[in-house]
Write a protein that holds these residues in place. Structure first.
Motif, PDB file in Angstrom:
ATOM      1  N   ALA A   1       7.378   1.108  20.443  1.00  0.00           N
ATOM      2  CA  ALA A   1       6.395   1.813  19.614  1.00  0.00           C
ATOM      3  C   ALA A   1       5.025   1.978  20.275  1.00  0.00           C
ATOM      4  O   ALA A   1       4.369   3.001  20.092  1.00  0.00           O
TER       5      ALA A   1
ATOM      6  N   VAL B   1       4.291  -2.286  12.945  1.00  0.00           N
ATOM      7  CA  VAL B   1       5.728  -2.359  13.207  1.00  0.00           C
ATOM      8  C   VAL B   1       6.113  -3.821  13.420  1.00  0.00           C
ATOM      9  O   VAL B   1       5.257  -4.667  13.666  1.00  0.00           O
TER      10      VAL B   1
ATOM     11  N   PRO C   1       9.844   6.449  12.326  1.00  0.00           N
ATOM     12  CA  PRO C   1      11.072   7.218  12.584  1.00  0.00           C
ATOM     13  C   PRO C   1      11.808   7.654  11.314  1.00  0.00           C
ATOM     14  O   PRO C   1      12.513   8.657  11.329  1.00  0.00           O
ATOM     15  N   HIS C   2      11.656   6.900  10.224  1.00  0.00           N
ATOM     16  CA  HIS C   2      12.341   7.266   8.979  1.00  0.00           C
ATOM     17  C   HIS C   2      11.354   7.281   7.825  1.00  0.00           C
ATOM     18  O   HIS C   2      11.332   6.345   7.017  1.00  0.00           O
TER      19      HIS C   2
ATOM     20  N   ALA D   1       2.899 -10.113  13.096  1.00  0.00           N
ATOM     21  CA  ALA D   1       2.921 -11.559  13.300  1.00  0.00           C
ATOM     22  C   ALA D   1       3.364 -11.856  14.728  1.00  0.00           C
ATOM     23  O   ALA D   1       4.218 -11.160  15.280  1.00  0.00           O
TER      24      ALA D   1
ATOM     25  N   LYS E   1       6.971  -1.906   4.625  1.00  0.00           N
ATOM     26  CA  LYS E   1       6.382  -2.581   3.455  1.00  0.00           C
ATOM     27  C   LYS E   1       4.868  -2.727   3.590  1.00  0.00           C
ATOM     28  O   LYS E   1       4.111  -2.362   2.699  1.00  0.00           O
TER      29      LYS E   1
ATOM     30  N   GLY F   1       4.092   2.726  12.069  1.00  0.00           N
ATOM     31  CA  GLY F   1       5.005   1.927  11.253  1.00  0.00           C
ATOM     32  C   GLY F   1       4.564   1.938   9.808  1.00  0.00           C
ATOM     33  O   GLY F   1       3.497   1.450   9.471  1.00  0.00           O
TER      34      GLY F   1
ATOM     35  N   MET G   1      -3.664 -11.269  10.141  1.00  0.00           N
ATOM     36  CA  MET G   1      -2.493 -11.918   9.541  1.00  0.00           C
ATOM     37  C   MET G   1      -2.560 -11.740   8.022  1.00  0.00           C
ATOM     38  O   MET G   1      -3.293 -12.444   7.337  1.00  0.00           O
TER      39      MET G   1
HETATM   40  N1  LIG Z   1       5.533  -7.979   5.055  1.00  0.00           N
HETATM   41  C1  LIG Z   1       4.571  -8.893   5.142  1.00  0.00           C
HETATM   42  O1  LIG Z   1       4.155  -9.512   4.184  1.00  0.00           O
HETATM   43  C2  LIG Z   1       3.895  -9.218   6.415  1.00  0.00           C
HETATM   44  C3  LIG Z   1       3.039 -10.321   6.460  1.00  0.00           C
HETATM   45  C4  LIG Z   1       2.386 -10.596   7.656  1.00  0.00           C
HETATM   46  C5  LIG Z   1       2.590  -9.770   8.747  1.00  0.00           C
HETATM   47  N2  LIG Z   1       3.432  -8.703   8.641  1.00  0.00           N
HETATM   48  C6  LIG Z   1       3.649  -7.883   9.821  1.00  0.00           C
HETATM   49  O2  LIG Z   1       3.585  -6.515   9.501  1.00  0.00           O
HETATM   50  C7  LIG Z   1       4.446  -5.815  10.382  1.00  0.00           C
HETATM   51  C8  LIG Z   1       5.297  -4.884   9.566  1.00  0.00           C
HETATM   52  O3  LIG Z   1       6.094  -5.650   8.656  1.00  0.00           O
HETATM   53  P1  LIG Z   1       6.837  -4.968   7.438  1.00  0.00           P
HETATM   54  O4  LIG Z   1       7.279  -6.050   6.544  1.00  0.00           O
HETATM   55  O5  LIG Z   1       5.999  -3.864   6.914  1.00  0.00           O
HETATM   56  O6  LIG Z   1       8.121  -4.369   8.236  1.00  0.00           O
HETATM   57  P2  LIG Z   1       9.004  -3.103   7.880  1.00  0.00           P
HETATM   58  O7  LIG Z   1       9.035  -2.893   6.414  1.00  0.00           O
HETATM   59  O8  LIG Z   1      10.279  -3.227   8.651  1.00  0.00           O
HETATM   60  O9  LIG Z   1       8.142  -1.898   8.508  1.00  0.00           O
HETATM   61  C9  LIG Z   1       8.126  -1.535   9.857  1.00  0.00           C
HETATM   62  C10 LIG Z   1       8.175   0.002   9.921  1.00  0.00           C
HETATM   63  O10 LIG Z   1       8.033   0.429  11.275  1.00  0.00           O
HETATM   64  C11 LIG Z   1       8.972   1.456  11.524  1.00  0.00           C
HETATM   65  N3  LIG Z   1       9.257   1.613  12.958  1.00  0.00           N
HETATM   66  C12 LIG Z   1      10.280   1.122  13.691  1.00  0.00           C
HETATM   67  N4  LIG Z   1      10.199   1.527  14.980  1.00  0.00           N
HETATM   68  C13 LIG Z   1       9.103   2.310  15.074  1.00  0.00           C
HETATM   69  C14 LIG Z   1       8.512   3.038  16.131  1.00  0.00           C
HETATM   70  N5  LIG Z   1       9.028   3.043  17.379  1.00  0.00           N
HETATM   71  N6  LIG Z   1       7.389   3.755  15.878  1.00  0.00           N
HETATM   72  C15 LIG Z   1       6.859   3.772  14.633  1.00  0.00           C
HETATM   73  N7  LIG Z   1       7.397   3.094  13.577  1.00  0.00           N
HETATM   74  C16 LIG Z   1       8.498   2.375  13.795  1.00  0.00           C
HETATM   75  C17 LIG Z   1      10.165   1.018  10.723  1.00  0.00           C
HETATM   76  O11 LIG Z   1      11.058   2.084  10.536  1.00  0.00           O
HETATM   77  P3  LIG Z   1      12.643   1.729  10.315  1.00  0.00           P
HETATM   78  O12 LIG Z   1      12.725   0.844   9.123  1.00  0.00           O
HETATM   79  O13 LIG Z   1      13.242   3.058  10.090  1.00  0.00           O
HETATM   80  O14 LIG Z   1      13.094   1.059  11.569  1.00  0.00           O
HETATM   81  C18 LIG Z   1       9.504   0.564   9.417  1.00  0.00           C
HETATM   82  O15 LIG Z   1       9.243   1.641   8.550  1.00  0.00           O
HETATM   83  C19 LIG Z   1       5.274  -6.853  11.138  1.00  0.00           C
HETATM   84  O16 LIG Z   1       4.811  -6.942  12.470  1.00  0.00           O
HETATM   85  C20 LIG Z   1       5.026  -8.127  10.398  1.00  0.00           C
HETATM   86  O17 LIG Z   1       4.969  -9.229  11.292  1.00  0.00           O
HETATM   87  C21 LIG Z   1       4.097  -8.419   7.502  1.00  0.00           C
END
Ligand SMILES: NC(=O)c1ccc[n+]([C@@H]2O[C@H](COP(=O)([O-])OP(=O)(O)OC[C@H]3O[C@@H](n4cnc5c(N)ncnc54)[C@H](OP(=O)(O)O)[C@@H]3O)[C@@H](O)[C@H]2O)c1
Length: 271
Positions: A78, A70, A42-43, A97, A18, A15, A118
């Motif tokens: 995944a 992810v 995937p993208h 999370a 962001k 994954g 986290m």
């Molecule tokens: N952003 C934050 O500040 C934050 C804070 C705390 C925890 N987190 C945790 O970090 C994780 C990621 O968050 P994010 O904000 O980075 O989300 P995000 O931007 O949606 O990133 C997730 C990535 O995983 C990809 N993905 C989807 N299905 C997959 C698969 N089967 N195999 C491999 N990759 C796959 C998605 O591709 P597509 O977009 O093409 O589906 C996307 O590029 C989450 O679990 C979240 O709880 C994030």
């Protein structure tokens, strides 16, 4: 702890949205060779393709780390891609999370070293803070390695047990959103006192950013910093009497907000 072990044995990143991109950018900046990283997504973004890491290519047999970034709802699809490294030396590190360590142990095998982290969104500019907690198989070497990886996007703190992660989510995980709302409402309150919207927003952003930086850099704790800028019967005192009210001010409000986030975290973890 350096990233040498990762450079040598490789890292698989599942994954690259962001959070995954922010971390990858941090590691590459710190000198981790792009050829030591395998990304599954995937993208893949144009940026990801431009970094020189392996994208959706054959994985190494025994990477030092398999990092899960992810969304929790994509986990079921995944995780099978990382199963081959279960019950070995490979460290599973998750930033997702709401997904408990037990879920990774069930997916990969109970002997697998697992660390749950986290992080928060200021990681995108290298100013995040991440709390980590490991299972019984994640020894001090594994925790040091996780800390070295996550410190590429900000500070890292260690927890005593996994139960603390919901409180951490309530404070620092969800916290940036509270501060963004503080900025919004401070600006709106400035507008109500006759300021132009742009000016009110500039004042509110710079005040929150500047006070935050001062709170981190100053030797005094935040309550002393507050006292230092509060003259008796002055303007700040007039506002603080509203904000510090034990019935209606920040103390009960933030207590309720953080509790609501922590409660929701517990609910999500329990499915
Ligand atoms: N952003 C934050 O500040 C934050 C804070 C705390 C925890 N987190 C945790 O970090 C994780 C990621 O968050 P994010 O904000 O980075 O989300 P995000 O931007 O949606 O990133 C997730 C990535 O995983 C990809 N993905 C989807 N299905 C997959 C698969 N089967 N195999 C491999 N990759 C796959 C998605 O591709 P597509 O977009 O093409 O589906 C996307 O590029 C989450 O679990 C979240 O709880 C994030």
């Amino acid at each position: 702890m350096s990233l040498d072990k990762v450079a040598e044995n490789g890292l698989v990143l599942l994954g690259c949205g962001k959070m995954g991109s922010a971390m990858l950018a941090g590691w590459l900046k710190r000198g981790l060779p792009a050829t030591s990283v395998w990304v599954l997504d995937p993208h893949p973004s144009d940026w990801l393709n431009s970094t020189g890491v392996h994208v959706n290519a054959g994985l190494p047999e025994a990477p030092a780390v398999a990092l899960i970034a992810v969304k929790p709802q994509m986990m079921g699809d995944a995780l099978p891609g990382l199963q081959a490294f279960g019950n070995s030396e490979t460290l599973y590190l998750s930033v997702a999370a709401g997904t408990p360590i037990a879920a990774f142990e069930a997916a990969f095998g109970a002997e697998s070293p697992v660390i749950r982290a986290m992080p928060n969104t200021p990681a995108a500019i290298g100013r995040g803070i991440t709390a980590i907690i490991g299972n019984a198989h994640a020894g001090s070497g594994a925790l040091d390695l996780a800390e070295a990886l996550l410190s590429a996007v900000g500070q890292v703190v260690r927890l005593e047990d996994e139960g603390q992660i919901d409180a951490v989510t309530g404070v620092s995980g969800s916290g940036p959103a509270y501060v963004f709302h503080l900025i919004e409402t401070l600006a709106a309150a400035g507008e109500a006192q006759g300021l132009e919207p742009e000016l009110a927003m500039q004042l509110a952003k710079a005040t929150v950013a500047g006070a935050g930086a001062l709170a981190e850099e100053a030797e005094e704790d935040p309550s002393q910093l507050r006292v230092n800028v509060t003259s008796p019967n002055g303007t700040t005192q007039a506002a603080l009497e509203v904000l510090m009210d034990e019935q209606t001010g920040f103390p009960p409000l933030l207590k309720r907000a953080v509790k609501a986030a922590a409660d929701r975290g517990r609910e999500l973890a329990n499915g």
